[in-house]
Design a protein around this motif. Structure first.
Motif, PDB file in Angstrom:
ATOM      1  N   PHE A 113       0.879  -1.176   0.000  1.00 48.07           N
ATOM      2  CA  PHE A 113       0.000   0.000   0.000  1.00 48.07           C
ATOM      3  C   PHE A 113       0.918   1.228   0.000  1.00 48.07           C
ATOM      4  CE2 PHE A 113      -2.454  -3.409   1.745  1.00 48.07           C
ATOM      5  CZ  PHE A 113      -3.743  -3.207   1.253  1.00 48.07           C
ATOM      6  N   TYR A 114       0.854   2.010  -1.079  1.00 41.03           N
ATOM      7  CA  TYR A 114       1.690   3.201  -1.170  1.00 41.03           C
ATOM      8  C   TYR A 114       0.785   4.424  -1.333  1.00 41.03           C
ATOM      9  CZ  TYR A 114       5.528  -0.102  -1.881  1.00 41.03           C
ATOM     10  OH  TYR A 114       6.435  -1.114  -1.731  1.00 41.03           O
ATOM     11  N   ALA A 115       0.829   5.284  -0.341  1.00 42.58           N
ATOM     12  CA  ALA A 115      -0.107   6.419  -0.340  1.00 42.58           C
ATOM     13  C   ALA A 115       0.579   7.731  -0.713  1.00 42.58           C
ATOM     14  CB  ALA A 115      -0.734   6.547   1.044  1.00 42.58           C
ATOM     15  N   ILE A 116      -0.262   8.666  -1.121  1.00 44.49           N
ATOM     16  CA  ILE A 116       0.170  10.053  -1.317  1.00 44.49           C
ATOM     17  C   ILE A 116      -0.380  10.790  -0.098  1.00 44.49           C
ATOM     18  CG2 ILE A 116      -0.125  12.088  -2.785  1.00 44.49           C
ATOM     19  CD1 ILE A 116      -0.410  10.002  -5.127  1.00 44.49           C
ATOM     20  N   ALA A 117       0.516  11.170   0.798  1.00 42.64           N
ATOM     21  CA  ALA A 117       0.102  11.603   2.139  1.00 42.64           C
ATOM     22  C   ALA A 117      -0.289  13.076   2.158  1.00 42.64           C
ATOM     23  CB  ALA A 117       1.206  11.297   3.138  1.00 42.64           C
ATOM     24  N   LEU A 168      -3.587   0.540  10.044  1.00 44.55           N
ATOM     25  CA  LEU A 168      -4.831   0.214   9.317  1.00 44.55           C
ATOM     26  C   LEU A 168      -4.662  -0.985   8.402  1.00 44.55           C
ATOM     27  CD1 LEU A 168      -6.418   3.460   7.812  1.00 44.55           C
ATOM     28  CD2 LEU A 168      -7.476   1.861   9.409  1.00 44.55           C
ATOM     29  N   TYR A 169      -3.465  -1.117   7.826  1.00 52.70           N
ATOM     30  CA  TYR A 169      -3.239  -2.195   6.836  1.00 52.70           C
ATOM     31  C   TYR A 169      -2.551  -3.398   7.467  1.00 52.70           C
ATOM     32  CZ  TYR A 169      -4.810   1.611   4.108  1.00 52.70           C
ATOM     33  OH  TYR A 169      -5.590   2.646   3.656  1.00 52.70           O
ATOM     34  N   GLN A 170      -2.359  -3.361   8.781  1.00 51.90           N
ATOM     35  CA  GLN A 170      -1.669  -4.447   9.494  1.00 51.90           C
ATOM     36  C   GLN A 170      -0.292  -4.661   8.857  1.00 51.90           C
ATOM     37  OE1 GLN A 170      -2.985  -5.464  12.188  1.00 51.90           O
ATOM     38  NE2 GLN A 170      -5.183  -5.207  11.994  1.00 51.90           N
ATOM     39  N   GLY A 182      -6.975   2.152  -6.466  1.00 48.20           N
ATOM     40  CA  GLY A 182      -6.099   2.031  -5.285  1.00 48.20           C
ATOM     41  C   GLY A 182      -6.858   2.372  -4.017  1.00 48.20           C
ATOM     42  N   ALA A 183      -7.668   3.437  -4.094  1.00 44.82           N
ATOM     43  CA  ALA A 183      -8.437   3.862  -2.911  1.00 44.82           C
ATOM     44  C   ALA A 183      -9.467   2.790  -2.549  1.00 44.82           C
ATOM     45  CB  ALA A 183      -9.115   5.204  -3.180  1.00 44.82           C
ATOM     46  N   ASP A 184     -10.082   2.170  -3.558  1.00 46.30           N
ATOM     47  CA  ASP A 184     -11.084   1.115  -3.277  1.00 46.30           C
ATOM     48  C   ASP A 184     -10.425  -0.054  -2.555  1.00 46.30           C
ATOM     49  OD1 ASP A 184     -12.973   2.640  -4.520  1.00 46.30           O
ATOM     50  OD2 ASP A 184     -12.948   1.526  -6.413  1.00 46.30           O
ATOM     51  N   ARG A 185      -9.251  -0.421  -3.053  1.00 42.69           N
ATOM     52  CA  ARG A 185      -8.542  -1.551  -2.444  1.00 42.69           C
ATOM     53  C   ARG A 185      -8.113  -1.215  -1.007  1.00 42.69           C
ATOM     54  NH1 ARG A 185      -3.221  -4.002  -5.276  1.00 42.69           N
ATOM     55  NH2 ARG A 185      -2.445  -5.098  -3.441  1.00 42.69           N
ATOM     56  N   ARG A 242     -11.144  -1.214   1.429  1.00 44.82           N
ATOM     57  CA  ARG A 242     -11.611  -2.537   1.872  1.00 44.82           C
ATOM     58  C   ARG A 242     -10.755  -3.061   3.022  1.00 44.82           C
ATOM     59  NH1 ARG A 242     -12.476  -3.117  -3.653  1.00 44.82           N
ATOM     60  NH2 ARG A 242     -10.496  -4.185  -3.997  1.00 44.82           N
ATOM     61  N   ALA A 243      -9.436  -2.918   2.877  1.00 47.73           N
ATOM     62  CA  ALA A 243      -8.529  -3.407   3.930  1.00 47.73           C
ATOM     63  C   ALA A 243      -8.674  -2.563   5.195  1.00 47.73           C
ATOM     64  CB  ALA A 243      -7.092  -3.367   3.429  1.00 47.73           C
ATOM     65  N   ALA A 244      -8.765  -1.248   5.024  1.00 44.45           N
ATOM     66  CA  ALA A 244      -8.821  -0.335   6.172  1.00 44.45           C
ATOM     67  C   ALA A 244     -10.123  -0.524   6.950  1.00 44.45           C
ATOM     68  CB  ALA A 244      -8.702   1.110   5.675  1.00 44.45           C
ATOM     69  N   ARG A 245     -11.223  -0.791   6.225  1.00 43.51           N
ATOM     70  CA  ARG A 245     -12.526  -0.941   6.883  1.00 43.51           C
ATOM     71  C   ARG A 245     -12.525  -2.153   7.819  1.00 43.51           C
ATOM     72  NH1 ARG A 245     -17.555  -1.697   3.082  1.00 43.51           N
ATOM     73  NH2 ARG A 245     -16.382  -3.591   2.830  1.00 43.51           N
TER      74      ARG A 245
END
Ligand code: AQP
Length: 331
Positions: free
Chosen positions: A38-42, A138-140, A306-309, A312-315
């Protein structure tokens, strides 16, 4: 067996430097096959320092294009914008209640940025490490590939994970920083004991990924070096050591090999060789980024997927957290 999870991010708070690239992004690329990444734009982190809204929006898309141009494959990893996944803010609030003001006020980055932005010492700046802990937990995530400057923040994320697990029962994976050698701390070309930073006021201190060839070579030509004339890495020679580190990180050689290559040569030769090496490496990335930015529709689709994926994990994690802390979630 499930793959282990990697989380990392960069703030769209300015043009990226070769420090951001060597300390973070470059290391992410090799992890895409082995890990669930998971690579985010912070962008939520970025607003802890004043940002011009239109520039923040533009830089967000530029960073997405840069991630892909550097070699991240959106089919393999989740590339997304932090503010598009609301659980980052929600988990931050829950973690805030177990984070202590004392530990947050001791963070080096908080102290540095409070000094640098004395007119804007806001709560977000102090809470930055808690938001970062939420990002990771959030993503463990098992591993967090970062530059050496972020080690302290990953340690806070570990402390918060352990504290939460002790209080409420096993919930979070306890993350570890992954700081790869050779690029972990790229220093300013003008003050080589200080880290190279996006927001340095001196334009000659940082080499940006968007700098053209002549600018890159000029900046290295002007780099501060040390007394003496021998090209060796040592604590007494931070300027030369930094140039050798950059050279080796881009060339994929060891410092010993580089020292042998430059034996008997002068500082001018080293500066030119580093400048040319960096310019050669940046040019294909710049071309790819430009191509990607001409297709905003594609970038939008990548970021939405990417946000959808990530969502799902974060929820999953947030719902577990809410259950543990006793938040009503409906019948
Ligand atoms: N000089 C550096 N050497 C090695 N790694 C570095 N990183 C940053 N600078 C260097 C790593 O880049 C990742 C993303 O950084 P960030 O965007 O979260 O912000 P930062 O660490 O605060 O970087 P900057 O460039 O100094 O930004 P500003 O000026 O906006 O504060 C992290 O993994 C970081 O370790």
């Amino acid at each position: 067996m499930d793959k282990k999870v990697i989380y990392s991010a960069v703030q769209p708070s300015g043009s990226l430097t070769i420090g951001n690239y060597l300390g973070a992004i470059r290391n992410w690329i090799g992890m895409q096959d082995e890990y669930d990444c998971f690579y985010a734009i912070a962008n939520m982190h970025a607003i802890t320092v004043k940002q011009e809204p239109s520039e923040l929006r533009r830089r967000t898309l530029e960073l997405a294009a840069l991630y892909i141009a550097c070699g991240l494959d959106p089919e393999k990893c989740a590339l997304y914008v932090q503010s598009q996944v609301p659980q980052h803010a929600e988990l931050t609030w829950a973690l805030n209640s177990i984070a202590y003001v004392g530990e947050l006020s001791r963070m080096t980055q908080f102290k540095d940025k409070s000094q640098k932005h004395a007119e804007n010492i806001n709560m977000g700046l102090m809470d930055y490490p808690v938001l970062m802990a939420a990002d990771i937990l959030l993503y463990q995530a098992q591993y967090v590939p970062v530059g050496a400057d972020q080690k302290q923040h990953v340690e806070i994320a570990r402390d918060l994970a352990i504290r939460f697990n002790n209080r409420y029962g096993d919930t979070f994976t306890v993350p570890e920083p992954l700081i790869l050698k050779g690029g972990a701390k790229i220093c300013s070309l003008q003050e080589p004991t200080k880290k190279m930073s996006k927001s340095d006021e001196n334009p000659n201190a940082s080499v940006f990924l968007t700098d053209d060839r002549d600018t890159v070579i000029r900046k290295f030509r002007r780099a501060v070096t040390d007394s003496g004339n021998e090209i060796v890495a040592s604590d007494e020679k931070p300027g030369v050591t930094n140039l050798l580190n950059i050279y080796c990180a881009f060339r994929g050689c060891t410092v010993g090999e580089a020292e042998r290559e430059f034996a008997g040569k002068g500082y001018g030769d080293l500066k030119l060789a580093v400048g040319e090496t960096v310019a050669d490496a940046l040019s294909p990335v710049q071309e790819a980024q430009k191509r990607l930015l001409s297709d905003k529709k594609y970038l939008g689709e990548v970021l939405q997927a990417g946000a959808d994926r990530a969502y799902r994990a974060a929820r999953r994690t947030l719902s577990k957290v809410y259950r543990k802390i006793g938040f009503y979630q409906g019948e």
